[in-house]
Design a protein around this motif. Sequence first.
Motif, short mmCIF file in Angstrom:
data_model
loop_
_atom_site.label_atom_id
_atom_site.label_comp_id
_atom_site.label_asym_id
_atom_site.label_seq_id
_atom_site.Cartn_x
_atom_site.Cartn_y
_atom_site.Cartn_z
N ALA A 133 0.87 -1.18 0.00
CA ALA A 133 0.00 0.00 0.00
C ALA A 133 0.90 1.23 0.00
O ALA A 133 2.07 1.14 0.38
CB ALA A 133 -0.89 -0.01 1.23
N PRO A 134 0.38 2.38 -0.43
CA PRO A 134 1.21 3.59 -0.35
C PRO A 134 1.69 3.81 1.08
O PRO A 134 0.89 3.80 2.01
CB PRO A 134 0.26 4.71 -0.79
N THR A 135 3.00 3.96 1.23
CA THR A 135 3.56 4.06 2.57
C THR A 135 4.26 5.40 2.75
O THR A 135 4.98 5.86 1.87
CB THR A 135 4.60 2.93 2.79
N LEU A 136 4.01 6.02 3.88
CA LEU A 136 4.70 7.26 4.23
C LEU A 136 5.54 6.97 5.46
O LEU A 136 5.02 6.55 6.49
CB LEU A 136 3.67 8.36 4.53
N ALA A 137 6.84 7.18 5.37
CA ALA A 137 7.72 6.86 6.48
C ALA A 137 8.23 8.13 7.14
O ALA A 137 8.74 9.02 6.47
CB ALA A 137 8.89 6.01 5.99
N SER A 138 8.08 8.22 8.46
CA SER A 138 8.55 9.42 9.14
C SER A 138 10.07 9.44 9.18
O SER A 138 10.70 10.48 9.15
CB SER A 138 7.97 9.51 10.55
N ASP A 139 10.69 8.24 9.18
CA ASP A 139 12.15 8.15 9.22
C ASP A 139 12.82 8.76 7.99
O ASP A 139 13.84 9.41 8.08
CB ASP A 139 12.59 6.68 9.31
N ASP A 140 12.21 8.49 6.82
CA ASP A 140 12.81 8.95 5.57
C ASP A 140 12.95 10.46 5.52
O ASP A 140 13.81 10.99 4.84
CB ASP A 140 11.92 8.56 4.37
N ARG A 141 12.04 11.13 6.22
CA ARG A 141 12.02 12.59 6.08
C ARG A 141 12.64 13.28 7.28
O ARG A 141 12.67 14.50 7.35
CB ARG A 141 10.58 13.08 5.95
N THR A 142 13.07 12.48 8.24
CA THR A 142 13.68 13.08 9.42
C THR A 142 15.15 12.68 9.44
O THR A 142 15.48 11.56 9.77
CB THR A 142 13.00 12.58 10.69
#
Length: 453
Positions: free
Chosen positions: A24-33
């Motif tokens: 499913a479309p995934t948004l990762a907080s790690d990738d942007r922090t």
Amino acid sequence: MKKHVALVGFMGAGKTTAAQKLGAPTLASDDRTPIELFEQGEEAFRAHETAVIEELVQAPPSVLDLGGGAVTVPRVRELLKEHATVVWLDVDVDTCWQRAQGTDRPLAHDEAAFRRLYDERRALYEEVADVRARDVHDVALAAAGVVVENGALQKLGSYVDGPVALVTDPNVGGIHGMDAQLALGSKLTATHELPAGEEAKTLTALDRLWQTLRLDRQGTLVALGGGCTTDAAGFAAATYLRGIDWLPVPTSLVAQVDAAIGGKTAIDLPQGKNLVGAFHWPARVVVDPLLLDTLPVRERQEGMAEVVKTGLLLGENVWEPLDVRRCAAFKSAICLRDPHDDGERKQLNLGHTFAHALEAAARYEGVTHGRAVALGLKAALKLSGRDTAVVDELLKPKPVKVDRELAWQAMQRDKKNVGGELRLVLLGDDGPQWDVPVPRDDVRAALDELIAG
Ligand SMILES: NC(=O)c1ccc[n+]([C@@H]2O[C@H](COP(=O)([O-])OP(=O)(O)OC[C@H]3O[C@@H](n4cnc5c(N)ncnc54)[C@H](O)[C@@H]3O)[C@@H](O)[C@H]2O)c1
Ligand SMILES: [Zn+2]
């Protein structure tokens, strides 16, 4: 998905792997922090992470893959409560440490500190979690809204809000109806009966149900029964008042591992099965494997055909012991990735092109779907160059007496064919493949072997 599915859990629990598996479309907080922010102190890092999460929750529903420490911030806990179904991937500390040690994660350098932090964080995860998951399969179930738990029927009331209409058939209602009613308590406003079996999936039965339903848009239709009940009641829910929430409680093996999962609902026409229907994803699916204890043996065998199909697609033994959770998780994950049947969901048709042809040739009398699927699986395995022992032993496929020409005609009419070529689901060396063109003569020969006399 109506809400985000937020994955929380300790470092090394496998949140990212689980999110990727869901597709499913995934948004990762790690990738942007940026992890380098940690050098300016954990507080700076958390502030940035919180800002990222504030933004992520505003996006259309998706899987949120949250950093392990995000829940230490009260504002994040608030945001999750409001915007997400929170799934806690609860994995033991030894496994987490094995996976996290030696990585660049700033909090995974000192084992004693790692273990201390694990203990501290548990209470927070427990506090925010709507669902506790042990592995990726649980995560797939949670994301699809599916609960698989022995005794879940007794807790049915805790899975719905607002007024409920219960729909069941006379067989299942007679055995489990009272338990369902008790569990729903004061939420229950009415109980409706559909005829048992395929008779439920007719316009006559639907008409009666539509006309007696008294729910408003806030109501939920709870469907207690086998695949015929869930298909018909689900279609009623998809259409009544242009669509209300529904919650299947599947009671047959076919329905627990297949029919109640994935949001397909339908009724039949004289011209064929499932010709009128809708995609209508249930608000929840409550699977209580204990309900299978009262299922007649021949109905269990019907379900075993789908269980064996699932095991062949997975390349895993899910039949001994019977693993309803694993089968339901498999279907959930595929349907989440391909809700409208445009791609990989097609693999669920393994053996089914043959099966449908045999059923149609028998005019849907005398050849059950399970028996036809058993034969279809055997043919699909043979065409895939595979051994058929598993199917032979578990499903004991017996050739059926039907008209060969009728079956061949039905096979060629299958809606998955393109042009003159026949396209089938086969098992390749790297797993299932769909839309595989197969020479007509080979298909005809395989079909002929399934027919007696
Ligand atoms: N929507 C989908 O994705 C999907 C997938 C697979 C099958 N289906 C549909 O499912 C239908 C078949 O489902 P089914 O095999 O469950 O048929 P069913 O609903 O007719 O149930 C089979 C029989 O078992 C009885 N029964 C069910 N649970 C019981 C229990 N716990 N104890 C005692 N008796 C019980 C029922 O009353 C019925 O007589 C077909 O119409 C098929 O098209 C839909
Ligand atoms: Zn089937």
